[in-house]
Design a protein around this motif. Structure first.
Motif, PDB file in Angstrom:
ATOM      1  N   VAL A   1     -42.715 -48.187 -67.007  1.00 50.07           N
ATOM      2  CA  VAL A   1     -42.459 -49.338 -66.745  1.00 50.07           C
ATOM      3  C   VAL A   1     -43.317 -50.558 -67.177  1.00 50.07           C
ATOM      4  O   VAL A   1     -44.735 -50.364 -66.936  1.00 50.07           O
ATOM      5  N   GLN A   2     -42.819 -51.593 -67.636  1.00 50.21           N
ATOM      6  CA  GLN A   2     -43.523 -52.647 -68.067  1.00 50.21           C
ATOM      7  C   GLN A   2     -43.174 -53.902 -67.322  1.00 50.21           C
ATOM      8  O   GLN A   2     -42.191 -54.271 -67.071  1.00 50.21           O
ATOM      9  N   LEU A   3     -44.352 -54.405 -66.718  1.00 48.83           N
ATOM     10  CA  LEU A   3     -44.276 -55.727 -65.678  1.00 48.83           C
ATOM     11  C   LEU A   3     -44.832 -56.915 -66.399  1.00 48.83           C
ATOM     12  O   LEU A   3     -46.024 -56.650 -67.016  1.00 48.83           O
ATOM     13  N   GLN A   4     -44.115 -58.061 -66.264  1.00 49.09           N
ATOM     14  CA  GLN A   4     -44.531 -59.134 -66.952  1.00 49.09           C
ATOM     15  C   GLN A   4     -44.639 -60.187 -65.788  1.00 49.09           C
ATOM     16  O   GLN A   4     -43.380 -60.695 -65.546  1.00 49.09           O
ATOM     17  N   ALA A   5     -45.614 -60.769 -65.499  1.00 42.33           N
ATOM     18  CA  ALA A   5     -46.034 -61.648 -64.416  1.00 42.33           C
ATOM     19  C   ALA A   5     -45.931 -63.311 -65.146  1.00 42.33           C
ATOM     20  O   ALA A   5     -46.481 -63.294 -66.026  1.00 42.33           O
ATOM     21  N   SER A   6     -45.509 -64.081 -64.495  1.00 41.25           N
ATOM     22  CA  SER A   6     -45.670 -65.384 -65.105  1.00 41.25           C
ATOM     23  C   SER A   6     -45.407 -66.493 -63.978  1.00 41.25           C
ATOM     24  O   SER A   6     -45.102 -66.222 -62.598  1.00 41.25           O
ATOM     25  N   GLY A   7     -45.696 -67.767 -64.097  1.00 42.45           N
ATOM     26  CA  GLY A   7     -45.365 -68.688 -63.361  1.00 42.45           C
ATOM     27  C   GLY A   7     -46.703 -69.514 -62.397  1.00 42.45           C
ATOM     28  O   GLY A   7     -46.862 -70.356 -61.888  1.00 42.45           O
ATOM     29  N   GLY A   8     -47.944 -68.810 -63.069  1.00 40.12           N
ATOM     30  CA  GLY A   8     -49.222 -69.329 -62.429  1.00 40.12           C
ATOM     31  C   GLY A   8     -49.379 -70.732 -63.071  1.00 40.12           C
ATOM     32  O   GLY A   8     -48.926 -71.273 -63.839  1.00 40.12           O
ATOM     33  N   GLY A   9     -50.658 -71.352 -62.333  1.00 44.87           N
ATOM     34  CA  GLY A   9     -51.013 -72.670 -62.897  1.00 44.87           C
ATOM     35  C   GLY A   9     -51.997 -73.363 -62.146  1.00 44.87           C
ATOM     36  O   GLY A   9     -52.452 -72.631 -61.110  1.00 44.87           O
ATOM     37  N   LEU A  10     -52.124 -74.632 -62.421  1.00 41.23           N
ATOM     38  CA  LEU A  10     -52.825 -75.507 -61.510  1.00 41.23           C
ATOM     39  C   LEU A  10     -52.148 -76.351 -60.586  1.00 41.23           C
ATOM     40  O   LEU A  10     -51.053 -77.045 -60.744  1.00 41.23           O
ATOM     41  N   GLY A 100     -46.588 -44.844 -54.148  1.00 39.75           N
ATOM     42  CA  GLY A 100     -47.448 -44.237 -53.082  1.00 39.75           C
ATOM     43  C   GLY A 100     -46.712 -44.671 -51.662  1.00 39.75           C
ATOM     44  O   GLY A 100     -45.669 -45.444 -51.645  1.00 39.75           O
ATOM     45  N   ASN A 101     -47.371 -44.381 -50.864  1.00 44.65           N
ATOM     46  CA  ASN A 101     -46.938 -44.355 -49.339  1.00 44.65           C
ATOM     47  C   ASN A 101     -47.280 -45.874 -48.711  1.00 44.65           C
ATOM     48  O   ASN A 101     -46.596 -46.240 -47.718  1.00 44.65           O
ATOM     49  N   TYR A 102     -48.538 -46.255 -49.027  1.00 44.69           N
ATOM     50  CA  TYR A 102     -48.909 -47.424 -48.443  1.00 44.69           C
ATOM     51  C   TYR A 102     -48.907 -48.567 -49.246  1.00 44.69           C
ATOM     52  O   TYR A 102     -49.436 -48.797 -50.132  1.00 44.69           O
ATOM     53  N   TYR A 103     -47.950 -49.640 -48.593  1.00 40.01           N
ATOM     54  CA  TYR A 103     -47.665 -50.794 -49.412  1.00 40.01           C
ATOM     55  C   TYR A 103     -49.077 -51.611 -49.602  1.00 40.01           C
ATOM     56  O   TYR A 103     -49.049 -52.567 -50.538  1.00 40.01           O
ATOM     57  N   SER A 104     -49.918 -51.704 -48.870  1.00 39.56           N
ATOM     58  CA  SER A 104     -51.048 -52.484 -48.783  1.00 39.56           C
ATOM     59  C   SER A 104     -52.226 -52.017 -49.681  1.00 39.56           C
ATOM     60  O   SER A 104     -53.254 -52.633 -49.950  1.00 39.56           O
ATOM     61  N   LEU A 105     -52.075 -50.614 -50.194  1.00 39.78           N
ATOM     62  CA  LEU A 105     -53.121 -50.169 -51.147  1.00 39.78           C
ATOM     63  C   LEU A 105     -52.851 -50.175 -52.267  1.00 39.78           C
ATOM     64  O   LEU A 105     -52.099 -49.684 -53.116  1.00 39.78           O
ATOM     65  N   PRO A 106     -53.866 -50.767 -53.022  1.00 39.35           N
ATOM     66  CA  PRO A 106     -53.716 -50.885 -54.515  1.00 39.35           C
ATOM     67  C   PRO A 106     -53.518 -49.505 -55.408  1.00 39.35           C
ATOM     68  O   PRO A 106     -52.745 -49.301 -56.271  1.00 39.35           O
ATOM     69  N   SER A 107     -54.108 -48.429 -54.726  1.00 35.46           N
ATOM     70  CA  SER A 107     -53.753 -46.938 -55.087  1.00 35.46           C
ATOM     71  C   SER A 107     -52.539 -46.281 -55.112  1.00 35.46           C
ATOM     72  O   SER A 107     -52.212 -45.368 -55.733  1.00 35.46           O
ATOM     73  N   SER A 108     -51.561 -47.155 -54.323  1.00 33.18           N
ATOM     74  CA  SER A 108     -50.299 -46.571 -54.129  1.00 33.18           C
ATOM     75  C   SER A 108     -49.281 -47.199 -55.169  1.00 33.18           C
ATOM     76  O   SER A 108     -48.288 -46.697 -55.200  1.00 33.18           O
ATOM     77  N   TYR A 109     -49.927 -47.991 -55.819  1.00 29.92           N
ATOM     78  CA  TYR A 109     -49.130 -48.552 -57.196  1.00 29.92           C
ATOM     79  C   TYR A 109     -49.390 -47.970 -58.490  1.00 29.92           C
ATOM     80  O   TYR A 109     -50.745 -47.956 -58.764  1.00 29.92           O
ATOM     81  N   SER A 110     -48.459 -47.692 -59.264  1.00 31.27           N
ATOM     82  CA  SER A 110     -48.427 -46.996 -60.579  1.00 31.27           C
ATOM     83  C   SER A 110     -48.616 -47.814 -61.980  1.00 31.27           C
ATOM     84  O   SER A 110     -49.333 -47.665 -62.575  1.00 31.27           O
ATOM     85  N   TYR A 111     -47.799 -49.059 -61.827  1.00 30.35           N
ATOM     86  CA  TYR A 111     -47.836 -49.830 -62.875  1.00 30.35           C
ATOM     87  C   TYR A 111     -48.069 -51.355 -62.618  1.00 30.35           C
ATOM     88  O   TYR A 111     -47.617 -51.703 -61.338  1.00 30.35           O
ATOM     89  N   TRP A 112     -48.871 -51.938 -63.347  1.00 32.96           N
ATOM     90  CA  TRP A 112     -49.131 -53.238 -63.140  1.00 32.96           C
ATOM     91  C   TRP A 112     -48.850 -54.040 -64.152  1.00 32.96           C
ATOM     92  O   TRP A 112     -49.064 -53.772 -65.177  1.00 32.96           O
ATOM     93  N   GLY A 113     -48.751 -55.355 -63.701  1.00 30.59           N
ATOM     94  CA  GLY A 113     -48.355 -56.370 -64.678  1.00 30.59           C
ATOM     95  C   GLY A 113     -50.123 -57.046 -65.284  1.00 30.59           C
ATOM     96  O   GLY A 113     -50.824 -56.552 -64.914  1.00 30.59           O
ATOM     97  N   GLN A 114     -49.875 -58.010 -65.820  1.00 33.50           N
ATOM     98  CA  GLN A 114     -51.104 -58.534 -66.751  1.00 33.50           C
ATOM     99  C   GLN A 114     -51.812 -59.220 -66.009  1.00 33.50           C
ATOM    100  O   GLN A 114     -52.983 -59.914 -66.306  1.00 33.50           O
ATOM    101  N   GLY A 115     -51.271 -60.010 -65.039  1.00 35.81           N
ATOM    102  CA  GLY A 115     -51.609 -61.076 -63.983  1.00 35.81           C
ATOM    103  C   GLY A 115     -51.329 -62.261 -64.450  1.00 35.81           C
ATOM    104  O   GLY A 115     -51.090 -62.699 -65.550  1.00 35.81           O
TER     105      GLY A 115
END
Length: 122
Positions: A1-10, A100-115
């Protein structure tokens, strides 16, 4: 899975932003998703999560009532609408897909976008 985050700014305090996370590479509708954030010197912290269908959503206490997570499975995209932004919301925001099972834990997530960087000025 590839994830692309956007929309950030000041943005000024009290303002709004909408982050987007576009997914590709796997059936998006089968993936529970989440948003996390990380500011300098701090650990990555949970912001919001959403179930596969979008029928269930979860929020950190610090953003409850101000942020809304949603998804459009037809567009393979998850969103984070951020209102009433505060300087303490300043961080790099990451989207991720959960295996994974716990939605609030980073360790439950396998794929991450670049931020994507959100900066809220006072």
């Amino acid at each position: 899975v590839q994830l692309q985050a956007s929309g950030g700014g000041l943005v000024q305090a009290g303002g709004s932003l909408r982050l987007s996370c576009a997914a590709s590479g796997r059936t998006f509708s089968g993936l529970p998703m989440g948003w996390f954030r990380q500011s300098p010197g701090n650990e990555r912290e949970f912001v919001a999560a959403i179930s596969r269908s979008g029928g269930s959503t979860y929020y950190a206490d610090s953003v409850k009532g101000r942020f809304t997570i949603s998804r459009d499975n037809a567009k393979n995209t998850v969103y984070l609408q951020m209102n009433s932004l505060k300087p303490e919301d300043t961080a790099v925001y990451y989207c991720a897909s959960r295996s994974g099972n716990y939605y609030s834990l980073p360790s439950s997530y396998s794929y991450w976008g670049q931020g994507t960087l959100v900066t809220v000025s006072s």
